[in-house]
Design an enzyme around this catalytic site. Sequence first.
Site, PDB file in Angstrom:
ATOM      1  CB  VAL A 114      58.768  37.107  77.958  1.00  0.00           C
ATOM      2  CG1 VAL A 114      60.145  37.650  77.601  1.00  0.00           C
ATOM      3  CG2 VAL A 114      57.849  38.224  78.430  1.00  0.00           C
ATOM      4  CB  CYS A 115      61.912  34.415  75.658  1.00  0.00           C
ATOM      5  SG  CYS A 115      63.412  33.682  74.978  1.00  0.00           S
ATOM      6  CB  THR A 116      61.167  29.684  74.829  1.00  0.00           C
ATOM      7  OG1 THR A 116      61.702  29.756  76.153  1.00  0.00           O
ATOM      8  CG2 THR A 116      62.257  29.860  73.792  1.00  0.00           C
TER       9      THR A 116
END
Length: 189
Positions: free
Chosen positions: A101-103
Amino acid sequence: MPATIGILLFDAAEELDFVGPWEVLTAAASPADRVLTVAASRQPILCEKGMRVLPDATFATAPVLDVVLVPGGSGARRIPDKPTAAWLRQTASRCRWLTSVCTGSFLLAKCGLVTGSKITTHHRFLDELRALGTSEVIAGQRFVRDGKVITAAGVISGIEMALWLAGEVFGAKAAADARDYIAYDWPPR
């Protein structure tokens, strides 16, 4: 067959990157399934915004995982320490789904787990992820699947990815029940 999902924790992990998917996946899981957090030690994890979390298992005590979820946060963008990288590589080689998720996609890239894959990250970090030169970075998609690798663009995208994943792991009814439980209109209109 019961499923076991492990959510990797590390200092400076973004809280909603793992708590949102945790909520979805635990809502979809049956009593025979397990969703647990895994970290290098049982010491409290200090997350990005100050939340403290006690991991359920360590790298040494974690069961075999069907799914691994890697959250983002500034901790995911740092060079991974050797124990985390070794555990993630070993676990990724055996799991059915490897997700971020995300970075969190930075951690996957820095561990060599997405070389040549199509991946995504938070829109503010797309160029930085491209600069690593390991993967084809996709913009404008909420989550990207390439084989067993699924990367989500951000917090809400992580929840959407977890809803999709719940359908794959636990079945369509369990995913629909989880969607109803969290009062989420899926797919977004």
